[in-house]
Write an enzyme that holds these catalytic residues in place. Sequence first.
Site, PDB file in Angstrom:
ATOM      1  N   ASP A   9     -18.179-153.586  23.527  1.00 44.14           N
ATOM      2  CA  ASP A   9     -18.044-153.210  22.120  1.00 44.14           C
ATOM      3  C   ASP A   9     -17.363-154.365  21.387  1.00 44.14           C
ATOM      4  OD1 ASP A   9     -17.726-151.521  19.738  1.00 44.14           O
ATOM      5  OD2 ASP A   9     -15.608-151.451  20.328  1.00 44.14           O
ATOM      6  N   MET A  10     -17.538-154.426  20.075  1.00 46.37           N
ATOM      7  CA  MET A  10     -16.933-155.515  19.310  1.00 46.37           C
ATOM      8  C   MET A  10     -15.627-155.092  18.639  1.00 46.37           C
ATOM      9  SD  MET A  10     -20.247-157.516  17.718  1.00 46.37           S
ATOM     10  CE  MET A  10     -19.188-158.627  16.785  1.00 46.37           C
ATOM     11  N   ASP A  11     -15.716-154.358  17.541  1.00 48.33           N
ATOM     12  CA  ASP A  11     -14.517-154.021  16.758  1.00 48.33           C
ATOM     13  C   ASP A  11     -13.580-153.114  17.556  1.00 48.33           C
ATOM     14  OD1 ASP A  11     -15.072-155.166  13.936  1.00 48.33           O
ATOM     15  OD2 ASP A  11     -16.940-154.181  14.489  1.00 48.33           O
ATOM     16  N   THR A  43     -22.687-153.061  19.437  1.00 52.17           N
ATOM     17  CA  THR A  43     -21.944-152.778  18.223  1.00 52.17           C
ATOM     18  C   THR A  43     -22.715-151.875  17.271  1.00 52.17           C
ATOM     19  OG1 THR A  43     -20.885-153.850  16.315  1.00 52.17           O
ATOM     20  CG2 THR A  43     -22.876-154.883  17.177  1.00 52.17           C
ATOM     21  N   ASP A 220     -13.732-148.697  22.794  1.00 52.70           N
ATOM     22  CA  ASP A 220     -12.506-148.059  22.315  1.00 52.70           C
ATOM     23  C   ASP A 220     -12.721-146.760  21.566  1.00 52.70           C
ATOM     24  OD1 ASP A 220     -13.635-149.527  20.043  1.00 52.70           O
ATOM     25  OD2 ASP A 220     -11.742-149.084  19.023  1.00 52.70           O
TER      26      ASP A 220
END
Length: 270
Positions: A9-11, A43, A220
Amino acid sequence: MAIKLIALDMDGTTLLPDHTISPAVKKAIAAARKQGIYVVLCTGRPYAGVGSYLRELEMDNSEDYCVTYNGALVQKASDGSAVIQTPLNQDDYVYLEALSRDVGAHFQALSRHTLFTANRDISRYTVKESMVTTIPLVFCEAENMAQNGPFLKVMMIDEPEVLDAAIAKIPAEVFERYNLVKSSEYFLEILNKRVNKGTAIQGIAEKLGIKSEEVMAIGDHENDIAMIEYAGIGVAMGNGIEKTKAVSNFITKSNLEDGVAYAIEKFVFN
């Protein structure tokens, strides 16, 4: 069994709060790739919001993939060409846009290259989404949106307390027809029922001949749960929500503490 694919995942995971990648995380990703391990950014962002990171991480080669729109689109990292695409149609847009007004939330829709809003009182989170992901933002009345589809996802966006109140009003049949998932406290993403990050990573893994137990996924938030459950090693960030931690095999450090690097070192290099 050795890890052959890492889904990130990114953010809130790969990225720090200022949307940068720490040197430790960058180094760990590079080391994994040097060992021949595929690393895939997964993402809710469009490709426009991923490209600069792919280049920074040198993950924009012809054999690289990325997952965008929370799994509605799997793309070649080198040029953004579609590998797997599962969009919503115009009827979906009409129904869900009207629903957003019924439940009292702002609304936006994303095509391959544009973020659309029909809200004259535009949400500040819509503006933020456009700025962070660098995707063009266009106002278009709902009745004129037929020319702009298909849409890879639509979103209800609002202040957290407003959005939560709106979600509580959504009929059960909507959850049966679509995949609804929160990607942040102010974003509710609405996708084709078949779409999630897990099915997207599964599609890539099958193309590469990689088994699910050879996949590690790190995330997250709620929109990461499907890929964490799919992966042989599902990792939740220390800063992740409790729902994500509950389905994970391991909880790593936070993104402020290079949690991605910590997990890679633990499960790849040890």
